[in-house]
Design an enzyme around this catalytic site. Structure first.
Site, PDB file in Angstrom:
ATOM      1  N   THR A 113       0.806  -1.214   0.000  1.00 56.31           N
ATOM      2  CA  THR A 113       0.000   0.000   0.000  1.00 56.31           C
ATOM      3  C   THR A 113       0.844   1.270   0.000  1.00 56.31           C
ATOM      4  O   THR A 113       2.028   1.260   0.325  1.00 56.31           O
ATOM      5  CB  THR A 113      -0.937   0.025   1.218  1.00 56.31           C
ATOM      6  OG1 THR A 113      -0.159   0.053   2.411  1.00 56.31           O
ATOM      7  CG2 THR A 113      -1.854  -1.183   1.230  1.00 56.31           C
ATOM      8  N   ASP A 114       0.167   2.366  -0.341  1.00 57.25           N
ATOM      9  CA  ASP A 114       0.794   3.679  -0.276  1.00 57.25           C
ATOM     10  C   ASP A 114       0.500   4.300   1.090  1.00 57.25           C
ATOM     11  O   ASP A 114      -0.029   3.624   1.980  1.00 57.25           O
ATOM     12  CB  ASP A 114       0.319   4.571  -1.428  1.00 57.25           C
ATOM     13  CG  ASP A 114      -1.182   4.812  -1.428  1.00 57.25           C
ATOM     14  OD1 ASP A 114      -1.844   4.586  -0.390  1.00 57.25           O
ATOM     15  OD2 ASP A 114      -1.703   5.240  -2.470  1.00 57.25           O
ATOM     16  N   MET A 115       0.806   5.547   1.263  1.00 60.20           N
ATOM     17  CA  MET A 115       0.632   6.204   2.557  1.00 60.20           C
ATOM     18  C   MET A 115      -0.832   6.280   2.993  1.00 60.20           C
ATOM     19  O   MET A 115      -1.128   6.426   4.173  1.00 60.20           O
ATOM     20  CB  MET A 115       1.260   7.593   2.536  1.00 60.20           C
ATOM     21  CG  MET A 115       2.777   7.530   2.453  1.00 60.20           C
ATOM     22  SD  MET A 115       3.571   9.145   2.369  1.00 60.20           S
ATOM     23  CE  MET A 115       3.121   9.830   3.949  1.00 60.20           C
TER      24      MET A 115
END
Length: 129
Positions: free
Chosen positions: A14-16
């Site tokens: 995942t990203d932030m």
């Protein structure tokens, strides 16, 4: 026939914002294709070592439809849509339950270690059902 491959979304995917990073969908569908080939009885290491041929992706057309998130349980569905002596076209979709998140059309071919075109293995060339 549809090949089904389960995926769980890990934090590293995942990203932030906790949403699956776009490039990871390509990893998911690659894993599903590798599993599908293995289930057909093809050993890609043996193909490379014995026959000097490998699979390569020639083209991908992808649509991102909805986000997957951390800890989701996903399913990659792979269907063969066209086969010639040298080209394999697959439709691949990533689902979360009843929601379609991602879809791609992938064209794969075989090449020699030197990069020259090669025929697909016979088990791949059999007619599409």
């Amino acid at each position: 026939m549809t090949h089904i491959f389960p995926i769980r979304v890990y934090y590293e995917d995942t990203d932030m914002a906790g949403i699956v990073y776009h490039a990871n969908y390509l990893k998911y569908i690659e894993r599903a294709r590798s599993d599908w080939v293995r289930e057909m009885g093809l050993d890609q290491n043996a193909m490379r070592e014995r026959d000097g041929i490998v699979f390569v992706v020639r083209r991908i057309e992808a649509d991102y439809l909805a986000p997957a998130k951390y800890d989701d349980h996903l399913e990659v569905r792979t269907v063969t849509t066209a086969v010639t002596g040298v080209r394999l076209v697959m439709g691949q979709e990533v689902w979360r339950g009843g929601t379609l998140l991602f879809r791609a059309e992938v064209t794969a071919v075989c090449v020699t270690i030197d990069g020259h075109p090669a025929r697909l293995p016979a088990v791949i060339r059999k007619p599409v059902h």
